[in-house]
Scaffold this motif. Structure first.
Motif, PDB file in Angstrom:
ATOM      1  N   PHE A   6       0.840  -1.201   0.000  1.00 19.27           N
ATOM      2  CA  PHE A   6       0.000   0.000   0.000  1.00 19.27           C
ATOM      3  C   PHE A   6       0.879   1.256   0.000  1.00 19.27           C
ATOM      4  O   PHE A   6       0.626   2.209  -0.740  1.00 19.27           O
ATOM      5  CB  PHE A   6      -0.929  -0.005   1.219  1.00 19.27           C
ATOM      6  CG  PHE A   6      -1.638   1.303   1.437  1.00 19.27           C
ATOM      7  CD1 PHE A   6      -2.566   1.770   0.520  1.00 19.27           C
ATOM      8  CD2 PHE A   6      -1.357   2.088   2.549  1.00 19.27           C
ATOM      9  CE1 PHE A   6      -3.209   2.980   0.706  1.00 19.27           C
ATOM     10  CE2 PHE A   6      -1.987   3.304   2.747  1.00 19.27           C
ATOM     11  CZ  PHE A   6      -2.918   3.745   1.819  1.00 19.27           C
ATOM     12  N   ARG A 199      -3.334  19.381   5.673  1.00 18.90           N
ATOM     13  CA  ARG A 199      -4.685  19.042   6.117  1.00 18.90           C
ATOM     14  C   ARG A 199      -4.972  17.546   5.934  1.00 18.90           C
ATOM     15  O   ARG A 199      -5.548  16.900   6.808  1.00 18.90           O
ATOM     16  CB  ARG A 199      -5.673  19.866   5.288  1.00 18.90           C
ATOM     17  CG  ARG A 199      -6.848  20.303   6.039  1.00 18.90           C
ATOM     18  CD  ARG A 199      -7.725  21.163   5.157  1.00 18.90           C
ATOM     19  NE  ARG A 199      -9.100  20.777   5.337  1.00 18.90           N
ATOM     20  CZ  ARG A 199      -9.786  20.996   6.439  1.00 18.90           C
ATOM     21  NH1 ARG A 199      -9.221  21.618   7.445  1.00 18.90           N
ATOM     22  NH2 ARG A 199     -11.038  20.612   6.544  1.00 18.90           N
ATOM     23  N   ALA A 200      -4.530  17.045   4.780  1.00 21.01           N
ATOM     24  CA  ALA A 200      -4.738  15.614   4.509  1.00 21.01           C
ATOM     25  C   ALA A 200      -3.974  14.772   5.536  1.00 21.01           C
ATOM     26  O   ALA A 200      -4.495  13.761   6.031  1.00 21.01           O
ATOM     27  CB  ALA A 200      -4.278  15.281   3.102  1.00 21.01           C
ATOM     28  N   THR A 203      -5.822  14.794   8.770  1.00 18.53           N
ATOM     29  CA  THR A 203      -6.989  13.902   8.688  1.00 18.53           C
ATOM     30  C   THR A 203      -6.558  12.443   8.835  1.00 18.53           C
ATOM     31  O   THR A 203      -7.189  11.668   9.560  1.00 18.53           O
ATOM     32  CB  THR A 203      -7.712  14.108   7.333  1.00 18.53           C
ATOM     33  OG1 THR A 203      -8.034  15.484   7.217  1.00 18.53           O
ATOM     34  CG2 THR A 203      -8.971  13.283   7.238  1.00 18.53           C
ATOM     35  N   VAL A 207      -7.856   9.680  11.674  1.00 17.09           N
ATOM     36  CA  VAL A 207      -8.576   8.420  11.422  1.00 17.09           C
ATOM     37  C   VAL A 207      -7.744   7.200  11.840  1.00 17.09           C
ATOM     38  O   VAL A 207      -8.139   6.079  11.603  1.00 17.09           O
ATOM     39  CB  VAL A 207      -9.065   8.292   9.947  1.00 17.09           C
ATOM     40  CG1 VAL A 207     -10.034   9.385   9.608  1.00 17.09           C
ATOM     41  CG2 VAL A 207      -7.905   8.251   8.975  1.00 17.09           C
ATOM     42  N   GLY A 208      -6.591   7.461  12.456  1.00 11.17           N
ATOM     43  CA  GLY A 208      -5.830   6.363  13.056  1.00 11.17           C
ATOM     44  C   GLY A 208      -4.661   5.831  12.259  1.00 11.17           C
ATOM     45  O   GLY A 208      -4.149   4.748  12.553  1.00 11.17           O
TER      46      GLY A 208
ATOM     47  N   ARG B  80      -8.559   4.401  16.016  1.00  6.54           N
ATOM     48  CA  ARG B  80      -9.155   3.411  15.107  1.00  6.54           C
ATOM     49  C   ARG B  80     -10.468   2.845  15.631  1.00  6.54           C
ATOM     50  O   ARG B  80     -11.225   2.227  14.902  1.00  6.54           O
ATOM     51  CB  ARG B  80      -8.166   2.269  14.862  1.00  6.54           C
ATOM     52  CG  ARG B  80      -7.055   2.696  13.934  1.00  6.54           C
ATOM     53  CD  ARG B  80      -6.051   1.606  13.773  1.00  6.54           C
ATOM     54  NE  ARG B  80      -4.873   2.116  13.076  1.00  6.54           N
ATOM     55  CZ  ARG B  80      -3.849   1.378  12.746  1.00  6.54           C
ATOM     56  NH1 ARG B  80      -3.842   0.096  13.037  1.00  6.54           N
ATOM     57  NH2 ARG B  80      -2.824   1.895  12.119  1.00  6.54           N
ATOM     58  N   ARG B  90     -13.434  17.089   6.038  1.00  7.15           N
ATOM     59  CA  ARG B  90     -12.062  16.546   6.082  1.00  7.15           C
ATOM     60  C   ARG B  90     -11.879  15.278   5.246  1.00  7.15           C
ATOM     61  O   ARG B  90     -11.316  14.286   5.702  1.00  7.15           O
ATOM     62  CB  ARG B  90     -11.648  16.262   7.525  1.00  7.15           C
ATOM     63  CG  ARG B  90     -11.248  17.520   8.261  1.00  7.15           C
ATOM     64  CD  ARG B  90     -10.719  17.164   9.626  1.00  7.15           C
ATOM     65  NE  ARG B  90     -10.215  18.321  10.323  1.00  7.15           N
ATOM     66  CZ  ARG B  90      -8.929  18.677  10.348  1.00  7.15           C
ATOM     67  NH1 ARG B  90      -8.034  17.972   9.712  1.00  7.15           N
ATOM     68  NH2 ARG B  90      -8.544  19.737  11.021  1.00  7.15           N
ATOM     69  N   LEU B  92     -10.155  13.338   1.991  1.00  3.44           N
ATOM     70  CA  LEU B  92      -8.861  13.469   1.313  1.00  3.44           C
ATOM     71  C   LEU B  92      -9.151  13.876  -0.136  1.00  3.44           C
ATOM     72  O   LEU B  92      -9.643  13.070  -0.924  1.00  3.44           O
ATOM     73  CB  LEU B  92      -8.089  12.142   1.375  1.00  3.44           C
ATOM     74  CG  LEU B  92      -7.830  11.620   2.799  1.00  3.44           C
ATOM     75  CD1 LEU B  92      -7.252  10.220   2.775  1.00  3.44           C
ATOM     76  CD2 LEU B  92      -6.913  12.568   3.569  1.00  3.44           C
ATOM     77  N   PHE B 103      -9.387   3.946   2.594  1.00  2.86           N
ATOM     78  CA  PHE B 103      -8.162   4.327   3.300  1.00  2.86           C
ATOM     79  C   PHE B 103      -8.153   3.852   4.760  1.00  2.86           C
ATOM     80  O   PHE B 103      -7.184   3.269   5.228  1.00  2.86           O
ATOM     81  CB  PHE B 103      -7.977   5.850   3.239  1.00  2.86           C
ATOM     82  CG  PHE B 103      -6.718   6.317   3.924  1.00  2.86           C
ATOM     83  CD1 PHE B 103      -5.491   6.219   3.299  1.00  2.86           C
ATOM     84  CD2 PHE B 103      -6.756   6.830   5.216  1.00  2.86           C
ATOM     85  CE1 PHE B 103      -4.328   6.620   3.935  1.00  2.86           C
ATOM     86  CE2 PHE B 103      -5.601   7.233   5.858  1.00  2.86           C
ATOM     87  CZ  PHE B 103      -4.391   7.132   5.210  1.00  2.86           C
ATOM     88  N   VAL B 104      -9.274   4.090   5.473  1.00  3.37           N
ATOM     89  CA  VAL B 104      -9.299   3.716   6.896  1.00  3.37           C
ATOM     90  C   VAL B 104      -9.242   2.192   7.082  1.00  3.37           C
ATOM     91  O   VAL B 104      -8.814   1.697   8.119  1.00  3.37           O
ATOM     92  CB  VAL B 104     -10.520   4.304   7.643  1.00  3.37           C
ATOM     93  CG1 VAL B 104     -10.415   5.796   7.756  1.00  3.37           C
ATOM     94  CG2 VAL B 104     -11.819   3.896   7.007  1.00  3.37           C
ATOM     95  N   ARG B 151     -17.094   6.872   6.023  1.00  2.14           N
ATOM     96  CA  ARG B 151     -15.683   6.617   6.392  1.00  2.14           C
ATOM     97  C   ARG B 151     -15.581   6.349   7.897  1.00  2.14           C
ATOM     98  O   ARG B 151     -14.847   5.454   8.326  1.00  2.14           O
ATOM     99  CB  ARG B 151     -14.828   7.824   6.002  1.00  2.14           C
ATOM    100  CG  ARG B 151     -13.374   7.646   6.344  1.00  2.14           C
ATOM    101  CD  ARG B 151     -12.541   8.863   5.988  1.00  2.14           C
ATOM    102  NE  ARG B 151     -12.913  10.022   6.804  1.00  2.14           N
ATOM    103  CZ  ARG B 151     -12.396  11.238   6.637  1.00  2.14           C
ATOM    104  NH1 ARG B 151     -11.515  11.449   5.676  1.00  2.14           N
ATOM    105  NH2 ARG B 151     -12.769  12.241   7.417  1.00  2.14           N
TER     106      ARG B 151
END
Lengths: 282, 218
Positions: A6, A199-200, A203, A207-208, B80, B90, B92, B103-104, B151
C-alpha cells in the motif's frame, strides 16, 4: 494488499496526484545534481591535469664520470629495483652532448674539444610526487653510490603540490556549499508539498493512520524523484557533451562511466531531505 | 462494553481557555449532545477523546485506553476504534470517494477483498455508491458529509464523534444527516455530537451536556 505494498502504491500514486510539485522537485534536484556533476568533472579534470604535470617531473641522476659501462649497467639494475621507481632512461655522455648542442647552437659550442658532460639517468616515479616521497627515493638512490649529483625540479614540484592541495580543499569546500544549497532548495520544495498536504496528513492522523503509513508514501515518492532526477542529470551531461565542445575546459577528457554514482547520490539526497523535512511532522 | 469517561479533567491552552474539572460518561450505545457557544470547550473535549490533547489533570478513559498511561504509539489505536465526522468533512481531496473510505480500512490492515466489500457496503448505506469514482470536491456538502460518515463507520467504531456535523449544511440536509446519525445509534454505535445549534438539539430527546466557560453541566 499488505501495508508495505500500500505504501509503495500510494507513493507512486502521490507522484501522479501531485504532478506539478513532483515535476518541480525533480527539476530542482536534476539541476542540483547536474551542477554537482559539472563541478565534479571540472575539479576532477583540473586535479588530473596537475597530477599529469607532476608525473612529468623527472629526477636526474648524474653519474660519477669514472664509471665504466659495466658499473653503469649494474647501477641501472639496482636503480630499477627501488620501490617507487616507474621508468628509467639512460642518457649517455654522447647523447647529453648532442642535446646540449641542440639547445645551445652557437660558435662557442664548436670550441668544446672534450665532452665535459656526465652520463645520467632520468627517473620517473610511480606514486604521488610529494616532496617527502621524492626525498626518500633520492636518499635511496644516493645510497647506491656512484652518484655525482641528483637534481629535480624541487620548486616546480613544490608549487604543483601546493596548487593541488589548495585546489582540492577549495573544490571540497565549494562542493559542500553547492550540496548544501541544493539540499536547501529541495527542502523548501518538500516543505511546500507538505504544506499543501498538511490538512490531509492531519486527517490521516485523526482516522488512526500510524506515522509510518503517513510518511512511507512520501519516502517512496522521494526515492522515485531522487532516482529519476539522477538519471535525468546523467542524460543531460551526455547530451551537453554531445552537442557542445568543452575540449579546453576538460583537457583530460571525460569518462562518463565514472558518473553513475550521481543516481545513488541523488536518491540518497532526496530521501535524506525528505527525512529532514518530515521528521517533526507526525 | 466500551465507554468514554472523563474524570475531573482539566485541560487548558496557553491563552487560558479550555475545560475545567469535567466529569461525565458516554455509555455504550448512548447518543449524547454536547452543546454550548463557540469557544466553550466542545472541540477540546473531542480532542481529549482523540488524545490529540492530553489533560493537565484528571484522566480520560476511551475503551481500554487511559490518557494517563497511553504511549504515543497507542494513540492511532485509540483513534481506530472511534469514527470522526467534522464540520468541514475533512475528506482526502486528492483521492476519489471509494479511496477515501477504503483508506481507513487499508491502514488497519484489511485484505483487499474485505476492503472492497466493506467500502461498497458503506457507500450503499449512505446512498452514494454511484459517486464512488468522483472526487470530494465534485460532491455537494450533504453528500460529502455522508461520505465522511461512511468513512467514520467503516472500521466498526464503538463511538462516533461528530464536531458540528451540520454546521456547513442547509437545514433540510442537516435534518437528513441527523436522521442518519440516529439510525447509526439505533444500530448500537454510541454518538457524541458537539453542536451549538440548540434548535436541532431540541428536536431529539437524547441526553445533553452543556458547556459554559469550560465547565460541563448536565
Amino acid at each position: 494488499m499488505s501495508l508495505f505494498l500500500f505504501i509503495i502504491k500510494d507513493g507512486f500514486a502521490g507522484l501522479v496526484r501531485s504532478k506539478f510539485t513532483s515535476f518541480l522537485t525533480m527539476i530542482t534536484l536534476s539541476l542540483a545534481v547536474l551542477l554537482l556533476l559539472f563541478y565534479f568533472l571540472i575539479s576532477q579534470n583540473i586535479l588530473l591535469k596537475i597530477s599529469e604535470l607532476k608525473s612529468r617531473v623527472t629526477i636526474e641522476i648524474f653519474l660519477d664520470p669514472d664509471l665504466d659501462s659495466s658499473d653503469i649497467e649494474n647501477f641501472n639494475r639496482r636503480l630499477q629495483k627501488i620501490t617507487g621507481v616507474d621508468s628509467v632512461r639512460f642518457v649517455s655522455k654522447e647523447a647529453a652532448l648532442e642535446k646540449f648542442k641542440e639547445l645551445f647552437s652557437g660558435d662557442y659550442v664548436q670550441l668544446i674539444d672534450e665532452n665535459p658532460l656526465p652520463a645520467s639517468f632520468q627517473v620517473k616515479l610511480t606514486a604521488e610526487m610529494n616532496q617527502a616521497y621524492v626525498q626518500k627515493i633520492i636518499a635511496e638512490i644516493k645510497s647506491l653510490g656512484a652518484v655525482d649529483e641528483v637534481v629535480y625540479h624541487r620548486k616546480l614540484l613544490s608549487a604543483l603540490n601546493q596548487y593541488y592541495d589548495s585546489l582540492r580543499r577549495i573544490f571540497v569546500g565549494v562542493g559542500l556549499g553547492l550540496a548544501l544549497l541544493s539540499f536547501f532548495l529541495l527542502w523548501i520544495n518538500i516543505k511546500l508539498t507538505l504544506k499543501i498536504k498538511e490538512r490531509a496528513i492531519e486527517t490521516m492522523k485523526l482516522v488512526g493512520a500510524k506515522p509510518g503509513l503517513i510518511l512511507g508514501p512520501f519516502y517512496v515518492q522521494a526515492a522515485i524523484e531522487g532516482a529519476t532526477a539522477g538519471l535525468i542529470s546523467l542524460l543531460a551531461v551526455r547530451l551537453i557533451f554531445r552537442f557542445f565542445r568543452f575540449d579546453e575546459l576538460f583537457p583530460a577528457g571525460v569518462n562518463f562511466s565514472t558518473l553513475n554514482w550521481a543516481v545513488g547520490v541523488s536518491l540518497l539526497f532526496s530521501i535524506f531531505t525528505c527525512y529532514w523535512a518530515t521528521r517533526r511532522l507526525v | 462494553m466500551k465507554k468514554i469517561q472523563f474524570n475531573a479533567v482539566t485541560a487548558t491552552y496557553k491563552n487560558g481557555e479550555g475545560i475545567r474539572r469535567a466529569d461525565f460518561v458516554l455509555n455504550p450505545h448512548e447518543f449524547l449532545f454536547l452543546t454550548g457557544p463557540s469557544g466553550a470547550g466542545k472541540t477540546t473535549i473531542l480532542k481529549l477523546i482523540l488524545m490529540s490533547m492530553l489533560p493537565d489533570s484528571g484522566d480520560v478513559q476511551v475503551g481500554k485506553y487511559n490518557s494517563q498511561h497511553i504511549s504515543k504509539k497507542e494513540i492511532p489505536l485509540v483513534r481506530r476504534q472511534i469514527g470522526c465526522v467534522f464540520q468541514d468533512f475533512r475528506l482526502l481531496e486528492d483521492r476519489n470517494i471509494y479511496e477515501n473510505i477504503a483508506f481507513v480500512l487499508r491502514i488497519t490492515g484489511h485484505r483487499e477483498k474485505s476492503i472492497k466489500r466493506k467500502t461498497f457496503k458503506m457507500l450503499a448505506e449512505v446512498g452514494l455508491s454511484h459517486k464512488r469514482n468522483q472526487r470530494p470536491q465534485q460532491l455537494s456538502g450533504g453528500e460529502q458529509q455522508r461520505i465522511a460518515i461512511a468513512r467514520a463507520l467503516a472500521n466498526d467504531p464503538f463511538v462516533i464523534l461528530a464536531d458540528e456535523p451540520t454546521g456547513n449544511l442547509d437545514p433540510e440536509t442537516a435534518k437528513d444527516i441527523l436522521s442518519l446519525f440516529k439510525t447509526i445509534n439505533e444500530r448500537g454505535t454510541a454518538v457524541l455530537m458537539a453542536t451549538h445549534n440548540q434548535n436541532l438539539v431540541a428536536q431529539y430527546a437524547y441526553r445533553k451536556l452543556e458547556l459554559k466557560n469550560g465547565r460541563v453541566f448536565g
